[in-house]
Scaffold this motif. Structure first.
Motif, PDB file in Angstrom:
ATOM      1  N   ASN A  52     -79.140  26.471 -12.731  1.00  0.00           N
ATOM      2  CA  ASN A  52     -78.976  26.753 -14.164  1.00  0.00           C
ATOM      3  C   ASN A  52     -77.520  26.796 -14.614  1.00  0.00           C
ATOM      4  OD1 ASN A  52     -81.720  26.968 -14.536  1.00  0.00           O
ATOM      5  ND2 ASN A  52     -81.750  29.145 -14.071  1.00  0.00           N
ATOM      6  N   VAL A  53     -76.595  26.495 -13.704  1.00  0.00           N
ATOM      7  CA  VAL A  53     -75.174  26.600 -14.084  1.00  0.00           C
ATOM      8  C   VAL A  53     -74.446  25.285 -13.785  1.00  0.00           C
ATOM      9  CG1 VAL A  53     -73.083  27.995 -13.920  1.00  0.00           C
ATOM     10  CG2 VAL A  53     -75.291  29.040 -13.413  1.00  0.00           C
ATOM     11  N   LYS A  54     -73.833  24.710 -14.809  1.00  0.00           N
ATOM     12  CA  LYS A  54     -73.079  23.470 -14.627  1.00  0.00           C
ATOM     13  C   LYS A  54     -71.748  23.758 -13.939  1.00  0.00           C
ATOM     14  CE  LYS A  54     -73.041  21.852 -18.871  1.00  0.00           C
ATOM     15  NZ  LYS A  54     -72.805  20.990 -20.027  1.00  0.00           N
ATOM     16  N   VAL A  57     -68.785  25.282 -15.925  1.00  0.00           N
ATOM     17  CA  VAL A  57     -69.024  26.690 -16.293  1.00  0.00           C
ATOM     18  C   VAL A  57     -68.878  27.567 -15.048  1.00  0.00           C
ATOM     19  CG1 VAL A  57     -70.695  28.325 -17.262  1.00  0.00           C
ATOM     20  CG2 VAL A  57     -70.568  25.996 -18.164  1.00  0.00           C
ATOM     21  N   GLU A 106     -72.235  29.089 -23.151  1.00  0.00           N
ATOM     22  CA  GLU A 106     -72.701  28.709 -21.809  1.00  0.00           C
ATOM     23  C   GLU A 106     -72.208  29.716 -20.763  1.00  0.00           C
ATOM     24  OE1 GLU A 106     -72.394  24.558 -20.580  1.00  0.00           O
ATOM     25  OE2 GLU A 106     -72.141  24.038 -22.678  1.00  0.00           O
ATOM     26  N   THR A 108     -71.569  32.835 -21.364  1.00  0.00           N
ATOM     27  CA  THR A 108     -72.341  34.060 -21.591  1.00  0.00           C
ATOM     28  C   THR A 108     -73.734  33.944 -20.966  1.00  0.00           C
ATOM     29  OG1 THR A 108     -71.173  34.249 -23.695  1.00  0.00           O
ATOM     30  CG2 THR A 108     -73.068  35.675 -23.399  1.00  0.00           C
ATOM     31  N   VAL A 109     -74.353  32.794 -21.137  1.00  0.00           N
ATOM     32  CA  VAL A 109     -75.681  32.555 -20.552  1.00  0.00           C
ATOM     33  C   VAL A 109     -75.580  32.607 -19.021  1.00  0.00           C
ATOM     34  CG1 VAL A 109     -77.567  30.876 -20.325  1.00  0.00           C
ATOM     35  CG2 VAL A 109     -76.479  31.211 -22.534  1.00  0.00           C
ATOM     36  N   ALA A 110     -74.494  32.021 -18.475  1.00  0.00           N
ATOM     37  CA  ALA A 110     -74.298  32.026 -17.022  1.00  0.00           C
ATOM     38  C   ALA A 110     -74.090  33.456 -16.516  1.00  0.00           C
ATOM     39  CB  ALA A 110     -73.098  31.151 -16.642  1.00  0.00           C
ATOM     40  N   SER A 112     -75.252  36.107 -17.769  1.00  0.00           N
ATOM     41  CA  SER A 112     -76.554  36.781 -17.807  1.00  0.00           C
ATOM     42  C   SER A 112     -77.415  36.332 -16.633  1.00  0.00           C
ATOM     43  CB  SER A 112     -77.231  36.453 -19.148  1.00  0.00           C
ATOM     44  OG  SER A 112     -78.548  36.899 -19.152  1.00  0.00           O
TER      45      SER A 112
END
Lengths: 165, 120
Positions: A52-54, A57, A106, A108-110, A112
């Motif tokens: 889920n993480v590029k 990022v 992105e 912030t999502v990472a 989390s």
């Protein structure tokens, strides 16, 4: 120094110091569950995929963890919501290049997904700081959010707010 | 987490993350942010007590005054949440204004009322 390899969604490898990964609740759980700390097993050399993480990022997340190495790791959700969160200067400069853009979101999502509570708190606070004193239309323009409201709905919101502002 | 899955756009952010960001804003910023998009409005409104008109409230002073071709209704608003009840009253007025007296705010509504109308 023990290194553990993280693999981003675009298949980039990032060897990271084991100690740094204690900041991530998600990775820490994986390390424990997969026995990656056990140097006598083959598992120790196993890379950790983060689908889920590029890569770009993940690189930023690692950069942040390196700077915050040794900081106390926040546990649980017992945050005092009344306490004012201050974003330190280094972190403010760290988030700034990504301001008003998808990169900050992105990150912030990472934070989390990886359960890095301090990064999540500071990243969210840095985003909320960009909203200070701005109107809905200004924020829509800066963040590329389409306007869904009719003029009548906007007027209704203005009237509801009138007494509180 | 590429842009195509929507997670990198503000309006597509997971609800818990949106809440995490919005709850760190000041009250005034939260009020203004409600006009950004429906999602933000829905997320914020239930948490802003100022916007929840109480089911029951006490008005300390309300007066009605007949002037030439109009009547004025004035209400002392002691609580900002109570003021939500008077929005509809203001919508029907031809003019509305406020007078501040220390902590007290008096809201005045003017309605068209011709001299031939009954005023009993």
């Amino acid at each position: 120094m023990v290194l553990i390899t993280l693999v981003s969604s675009d298949e980039q490898n990032f060897p990271v110091e084991r100690e740094l990964l204690k900041q991530s609740g998600t990775i820490e759980t994986l390390i424990v569950n997969m026995n990656l700390d056990d140097e006598d097993t083959d598992a120790a050399a196993m890379p950790i995929p983060l689908p889920n993480v590029k890569g770009d990022v993940l690189e930023k997340v690692i950069q942040w963890m390196e700077h915050h190495k040794g900081d106390p790791v926040k546990e649980g959700d017992n945050e005092d919501n009344n306490a004012e969160i201050v974003v330190p200067q280094w972190d403010d400069d760290f988030f700034k290049p990504a301001m008003y853009g998808s990169k900050h979101l992105e990150l912030t999502v990472a934070a989390s997904y990886l359960d890095i509570k301090n990064l999540l708190t500071l990243s969210c606070k840095a985003i909320s700081n960009t909203f200070k004193g701005k109107t809905g239309p200004q924020i829509r323009e800066e963040w590329g959010v389409p306007n869904e409201f009719t003029p009548e709905e906007e007027e209704a919101i203005r009237k509801e707010n009138e007494w509180s502002e | 987490m590429d842009e195509s899955d929507g997670s990198s756009r503000m309006e597509a952010l997971a609800p818990e993350l949106l809440k995490e960001i919005l709850e760190k804003c000041s009250l005034n910023d939260q009020l203004r942010l409600r006009s950004t998009c429906r999602r933000i409005k829905t997320c914020l409104t239930p948490h802003i007590s100022h916007l929840s008109a109480p089911e029951e409230c006490t008005i300390t002073r309300m007066s009605l005054r007949k002037l030439h071709n109009s009547i004025h209704i004035s209400v002392d608003i002691d609580d900002v949440a109570v003021a939500q009840h008077f929005i509809a009253l203001g919508d029907r007025a031809i003019r509305q204004w406020k007078r501040k007296d220390n902590e007290k705010v008096r809201s005045i509504y003017r309605y068209r009322f011709t001299d031939t109308d009954l005023f009993n």
